[in-house]
Design a protein around this motif. Structure first.
Motif, PDB file in Angstrom:
ATOM      1  N   SER A  53     100.796  43.005  41.071  1.00 20.56           N
ATOM      2  CA  SER A  53     102.232  42.724  41.046  1.00 20.56           C
ATOM      3  C   SER A  53     103.032  43.811  40.355  1.00 20.56           C
ATOM      4  N   GLY A  54     102.362  44.761  39.673  1.00 25.80           N
ATOM      5  CA  GLY A  54     103.119  45.845  39.074  1.00 25.80           C
ATOM      6  C   GLY A  54     102.327  46.667  38.075  1.00 25.80           C
ATOM      7  N   MET A  56     103.662  48.152  34.719  1.00 25.48           N
ATOM      8  CA  MET A  56     104.876  48.079  33.925  1.00 25.48           C
ATOM      9  C   MET A  56     104.818  49.011  32.715  1.00 25.48           C
ATOM     10  N   MET A  85      99.183  45.254  47.374  1.00 23.51           N
ATOM     11  CA  MET A  85     100.506  44.664  47.166  1.00 23.51           C
ATOM     12  C   MET A  85     101.155  44.463  48.531  1.00 23.51           C
ATOM     13  N   GLN A  91     107.496  45.509  46.668  1.00 21.37           N
ATOM     14  CA  GLN A  91     107.327  46.914  46.297  1.00 21.37           C
ATOM     15  C   GLN A  91     108.674  47.534  45.931  1.00 21.37           C
ATOM     16  N   LEU A  94     109.998  46.132  42.635  1.00 18.90           N
ATOM     17  CA  LEU A  94     109.262  46.702  41.510  1.00 18.90           C
ATOM     18  C   LEU A  94     109.776  48.094  41.183  1.00 18.90           C
ATOM     19  N   TRP A  95     109.929  48.929  42.206  1.00 21.29           N
ATOM     20  CA  TRP A  95     110.405  50.295  41.956  1.00 21.29           C
ATOM     21  C   TRP A  95     111.804  50.298  41.357  1.00 21.29           C
ATOM     22  N   SER A  97     113.029  48.193  39.425  1.00 21.23           N
ATOM     23  CA  SER A  97     112.982  47.708  38.046  1.00 21.23           C
ATOM     24  C   SER A  97     112.349  48.698  37.078  1.00 21.23           C
ATOM     25  N   MET A 113      99.528  53.537  40.399  1.00 23.68           N
ATOM     26  CA  MET A 113      99.204  52.111  40.367  1.00 23.68           C
ATOM     27  C   MET A 113      97.958  51.819  41.198  1.00 23.68           C
TER      28      MET A 113
END
Length: 204
Positions: A53-54, A56, A85, A91, A94-95, A97, A113
């Protein structure tokens, strides 16, 4: 190995570099059974056992990480990324964020990742087709044994249940890294939410 030197350059302002990274992995069978909003997602419909999911960044302001840029990936990279993913909207979210506080473009970020995910050795019990009850410390030791240089403190386990009376399931795994890609102790404020024993739900 992480690409580039990390820092944040947004509108001429230099932001603090991340102090580390956390790879977040969902156990799809458990997540799909607990969260009704996930049931129509590809990871649930197509029977994924694990979904990333990420990745971070730690030690940076969440607001400073936001970006309006759109991730641009090659067709080959898209196919590779979809294996771990399988949601293009996820996707992109996520990018948006995190893209503002890593000195990588989207291609480099997602490649990093994928590399982290592919190098992580999973205990067979995590992806077993049969549901099993496990001890938290035992599972942490299994991860440590399978991944050279990983202390048990570099791993955080998340659990959940559909309601108060239902079985507690392992729902997510977080692995903490230094910016050079080596494992590190996770931040103490992010404690594991699992009891001493819980169930790993069997894959589909």
């Amino acid at each position: 190995m992480l690409a580039g030197t990390f820092g944040c350059f947004l509108a001429g302002t230099v932001w603090a570099a991340p102090t580390g990274f956390v790879l977040q992995i969902e156990l799809s069978p458990a997540v799909c059974s607990i969260d009704s909003t996930q049931k129509r997602t590809r990871q649930c419909l197509e029977g994924y056992s694990l979904t990333v999911s990420g990745l971070m960044p730690e030690g940076v302001s969440g607001k400073s990480c936001e970006t309006s840029s759109v991730p641009t990936l090659t067709p080959v990279q898209k196919r590779v990324l979809m294996r771990i993913m399988p949601d293009e909207n996820a996707q992109a979210r996520l990018w948006r964020s995190v893209g503002g506080c890593v000195s990588m473009n989207a291609s480099q970020y997602f490649r990093t990742m994928v590399n982290f995910a592919e190098k992580l050795n999973m205990p067979s019990e995590v992806t077993s087709p049969t549901s099993i009850r496990v001890n938290r410390e035992w599972l942490q030791q299994r991860f440590s044994q399978l991944n050279t240089g990983m202390p048990t403190s570099a791993l955080q386990l998340g659990c959940g249940s559909a309601n108060r009376n239902s079985t507690t399931l392992l729902t997510d795994i977080r692995v903490c890294y230094q910016t050079n890609g080596r494992y590190k102790t996770c931040h103490v404020e992010r404690v594991s939410s699992c009891p001493s024993q819980f169930v790993i739900q069997g894959s589909y």
